[in-house]
Write a protein that holds these residues in place. Sequence first.
Motif, short mmCIF file in Angstrom:
data_model
loop_
_atom_site.label_atom_id
_atom_site.label_comp_id
_atom_site.label_asym_id
_atom_site.label_seq_id
_atom_site.Cartn_x
_atom_site.Cartn_y
_atom_site.Cartn_z
N MET A 10 34.92 -24.28 8.35
CA MET A 10 34.52 -23.47 9.50
C MET A 10 35.13 -22.07 9.39
N SER A 11 34.31 -21.05 9.57
CA SER A 11 34.81 -19.67 9.57
C SER A 11 35.21 -19.28 10.98
N SER A 12 35.84 -18.13 11.11
CA SER A 12 36.22 -17.64 12.44
C SER A 12 34.98 -17.38 13.29
N LYS A 13 33.89 -16.98 12.63
CA LYS A 13 32.64 -16.74 13.36
C LYS A 13 32.07 -18.05 13.90
N ASP A 14 32.16 -19.12 13.12
CA ASP A 14 31.73 -20.44 13.59
C ASP A 14 32.53 -20.86 14.81
N ARG A 15 33.83 -20.69 14.74
CA ARG A 15 34.70 -21.09 15.85
C ARG A 15 34.39 -20.26 17.10
N ASN A 16 34.13 -18.98 16.93
CA ASN A 16 33.79 -18.13 18.07
C ASN A 16 32.47 -18.54 18.70
N THR A 17 31.52 -18.94 17.86
CA THR A 17 30.22 -19.40 18.39
C THR A 17 30.39 -20.67 19.20
N LYS A 85 10.05 -18.52 18.93
CA LYS A 85 10.66 -17.19 18.90
C LYS A 85 12.12 -17.18 18.46
N GLY A 86 12.79 -18.31 18.60
CA GLY A 86 14.19 -18.35 18.18
C GLY A 86 15.11 -18.90 19.25
N ARG A 87 16.28 -19.39 18.81
CA ARG A 87 17.25 -19.97 19.75
C ARG A 87 17.96 -18.89 20.57
N LYS A 88 18.27 -17.80 19.93
CA LYS A 88 19.06 -16.77 20.60
C LYS A 88 18.34 -16.14 21.80
N PRO A 89 17.04 -15.79 21.69
CA PRO A 89 16.36 -15.21 22.86
C PRO A 89 16.33 -16.14 24.07
N VAL A 90 16.07 -17.45 23.84
CA VAL A 90 15.99 -18.36 24.99
C VAL A 90 17.38 -18.64 25.57
N LEU A 91 18.41 -18.57 24.74
CA LEU A 91 19.78 -18.70 25.26
C LEU A 91 20.09 -17.54 26.20
N PHE A 92 19.70 -16.34 25.80
CA PHE A 92 19.90 -15.16 26.64
C PHE A 92 19.13 -15.29 27.96
N ILE A 93 17.88 -15.74 27.87
CA ILE A 93 17.04 -15.91 29.08
C ILE A 93 17.67 -16.94 30.01
N SER A 94 18.13 -18.05 29.45
CA SER A 94 18.72 -19.11 30.27
C SER A 94 19.95 -18.62 31.02
N LEU A 207 28.06 -12.95 28.05
CA LEU A 207 27.18 -11.93 27.48
C LEU A 207 27.95 -10.72 26.96
N LEU A 208 29.22 -10.59 27.36
CA LEU A 208 30.05 -9.51 26.84
C LEU A 208 30.27 -9.66 25.33
N ALA A 209 30.17 -10.91 24.85
CA ALA A 209 30.34 -11.17 23.41
C ALA A 209 29.01 -11.38 22.71
N TRP A 210 27.92 -10.99 23.36
CA TRP A 210 26.59 -11.31 22.86
C TRP A 210 26.31 -10.72 21.48
N ASP A 214 24.93 -14.72 16.39
CA ASP A 214 23.78 -14.60 15.49
C ASP A 214 22.73 -15.67 15.80
N GLU A 215 21.52 -15.37 15.36
CA GLU A 215 20.45 -16.36 15.44
C GLU A 215 20.79 -17.54 14.54
N SER A 216 20.27 -18.70 14.88
CA SER A 216 20.48 -19.90 14.07
C SER A 216 20.00 -19.68 12.64
N PRO A 217 20.85 -19.94 11.63
CA PRO A 217 20.41 -19.77 10.24
C PRO A 217 19.28 -20.71 9.86
#
Length: 433
Positions: A10-17, A85-94, A207-210, A214-217
Amino acid sequence: MPSRSQHTLMSSKDRNTVLFICFSSAVAFFDFLIYLYLSDIIAASFFPTITDPAIIKAQGIGLFAIGYLARPLGGIIFGRFGDIKGRKPVLFISILVTAATLLAMACLPTYAQWGLIAPALFIVLRLIQGMAFGLFVPLAWVFVAEQVPRQYLSVACSYVTASFFVGVLFSNAFFLWLSNSMTTEQLANYGWRIPFFIAAILSVLPLLAWRWIDESPFFTHMKNSKPQAYVFKPFTLLFKHCKHSIFIGMVLTLIISSITIVVVLLLPDLIELSFTLDNDLFEFSHSLGIVFMIFGCVFYGIISNHQNFGKILTIGSVLLIIQMSAFFYHLQAGGDYILIMYALLGFCAGIVGMVPAILVQLFPTNVRLTGMAFCYNITYGIVGVLVPFGLGYATLYVSFSPALYIVFIGFIGVIMGIYFYNLPEFKKIDQII
């Protein structure tokens, strides 16, 4: 993982996600449970004055149940959007829709000010929030599962599940503080608005850390590798190729929803119908049970990472059956060791922490969110509406009704565990149909 080895650390980015999703999940459960804690006060503020306390209680429970009824619609509609459309846009909408509805509810006029328009607006906002929540829960599991390396799939999903119960624990503490800080009159006048304002603020904080999310690979890889003429049809593909996965997914969701609703939400009220215990001690015991359920979620997530899913599910279901039965026999004997028994019950109920990792692997990438949202929300909607009323009625006549129901769910868990134990191999998580 499309871009790296499945054995990558796990990278630091994974842990932050994972941290981002866990915080959002805890807040989402706090948002959704406001109606459960303030049901009587909200019902009195938004409906005509009624003197019968039973009707007031029914109105409050109805407002809470509306959220369950709205969840399938939101999950299915936006789940399909997430696969296209992707996981990230619907997460933001939710997240954004949830925060907006909470803020609007906090500012709504009461029935005394606007008459029937007030409850109508409140119900509409409640429906919208329920739709957003119906999308968020399966999306949280999918988003984390598609971000972390394969060897962390189960434990990452268990962290997200545990964070839901952190939200429940925070709700218990918050509303205990609120009820002790204000009189009933103050809560009825303006105090009920405070949780909505706080929930709205907490909802937008992630959302401050938005920009670091990243979008799902998996989704990115799928979209970049699709043929030029490919048309996304999640529903068509889901019901054409994944009927068996839908059935298994609904059975697994029955296990998650039943254990969560009964052990976490309903058990204190159901026990009070048949048993007499010290109120302060019992409330503390319930909170302790949730703490141990959080530990149990992580524990089962870790061991299922290294062992066969089916074997762990079978053993965990048997332990839950034994402990739930022992818990109610202990209550009948006087409940002298309620703290220990509630802690053990919570830990055994933590088996729900490992189930989402199985759900995620049931569906291919291009229909994953649609499939999970469909299974999870349809089943949760049915259980969330029928079980509280059914168990409440049954417990009036048979005090062991909650235990009997969880034992039944435990046997289903055993059957599913044996099924997965004998299953040759899961689909690869990056499979596409």
